[in-house]
Write an enzyme that holds these catalytic residues in place. Structure first.
Site, PDB file in Angstrom:
ATOM      1  N   GLY A 133      40.041  44.425  37.058  1.00 30.09           N
ATOM      2  CA  GLY A 133      40.769  45.684  36.914  1.00 30.09           C
ATOM      3  C   GLY A 133      42.140  45.457  36.313  1.00 30.09           C
ATOM      4  O   GLY A 133      42.273  44.925  35.222  1.00 30.09           O
ATOM      5  N   ASP A 134      43.179  45.846  37.055  1.00 29.52           N
ATOM      6  CA  ASP A 134      44.551  45.664  36.577  1.00 29.52           C
ATOM      7  C   ASP A 134      45.262  44.536  37.324  1.00 29.52           C
ATOM      8  O   ASP A 134      46.477  44.436  37.288  1.00 29.52           O
ATOM      9  CB  ASP A 134      45.337  46.965  36.701  1.00 29.52           C
ATOM     10  CG  ASP A 134      45.554  47.388  38.146  1.00 29.52           C
ATOM     11  OD1 ASP A 134      44.790  46.943  39.020  1.00 29.52           O
ATOM     12  OD2 ASP A 134      46.487  48.163  38.394  1.00 29.52           O
ATOM     13  N   GLU A 135      44.497  43.680  37.988  1.00 24.95           N
ATOM     14  CA  GLU A 135      45.076  42.585  38.766  1.00 24.95           C
ATOM     15  C   GLU A 135      45.133  41.313  37.925  1.00 24.95           C
ATOM     16  O   GLU A 135      44.114  40.849  37.403  1.00 24.95           O
ATOM     17  CB  GLU A 135      44.251  42.345  40.028  1.00 24.95           C
ATOM     18  CG  GLU A 135      44.912  41.395  40.991  1.00 24.95           C
ATOM     19  CD  GLU A 135      44.117  41.242  42.282  1.00 24.95           C
ATOM     20  OE1 GLU A 135      44.763  40.922  43.303  1.00 24.95           O
ATOM     21  OE2 GLU A 135      42.887  41.425  42.277  1.00 24.95           O
TER      22      GLU A 135
END
Length: 174
Positions: A133-135
């Site tokens: 994801g956005d990690e």
């Protein structure tokens, strides 16, 4: 002969065994064709290894890649206790809002730009990865907390700069 040689594993550098070509007879032409085929196999193997360890969108390492490097860092610290390593994990603030408001292509652009900005700020021995994801994460090799703090400050500063997208500017932070 050819069959036995073709079944030999690639070397540690990923280069398979090649058959010597000494002239222009049929065996040498066959050997040249065999060598060409082995080169394509080696290249395909390199591509597959890269795909298995990297995120296609950002070209950062993936979770598996980061775990491998993290395990190596832990082992190095076990062998040399004076070695310092720092792991930075962050997610992109406002990422869901950008995806919802502008669409997934905007989110992909943000991820790609953030990844590029991270790569320009870390050293060659450091490892950056997209965990999902956005990690994102950065493994700072042989670095203490002071260095990690400076890197985080630079990352925050650089990533906060607006990202151009379809005539607008998107902003995010870590």
């Amino acid at each position: 002969g050819f069959v036995a040689r073709s079944r030999q594993p690639s070397t540690s550098e990923g280069v398979g065994i090649r058959w010597p070509v000494e002239g222009n007879d049929e065996i040498d032409l066959l050997a040249g064709t065999f060598n060409s085929l082995m080169e394509r196999v080696d290249e395909s193997e390199r591509v597959l290894l890269h795909l298995a360890s990297h995120d296609q969108l950002t070209e950062l390492g993936n979770r598996r890649h980061m775990m491998k490097h993290l395990q190596e860092a832990v082992e190095l610290q076990r062998l040399r206790p004076e070695t310092k390593t720092c792991l930075v994990i962050a997610d992109i603030d406002r990422f869901k809002t950008i995806n919802d408001q502008y669409g997934h292509s905007a989110g992909d652009e943000v991820l790609a730009v953030v990844a590029e900005r991270i790569q320009t700020l870390i050293r060659a021995d450091d490892v950056a990865a997209r965990l999902g994801g956005d990690e994102l994460s950065v493994l700072l090799a042989e670095a203490g907390p002071e260095h990690a703090l400076r890197v985080c400050e630079k990352l925050n500063e650089r990533i906060a700069q607006p990202i151009p997208y379809s005539g607008e500017y998107l902003s995010c932070t870590l």
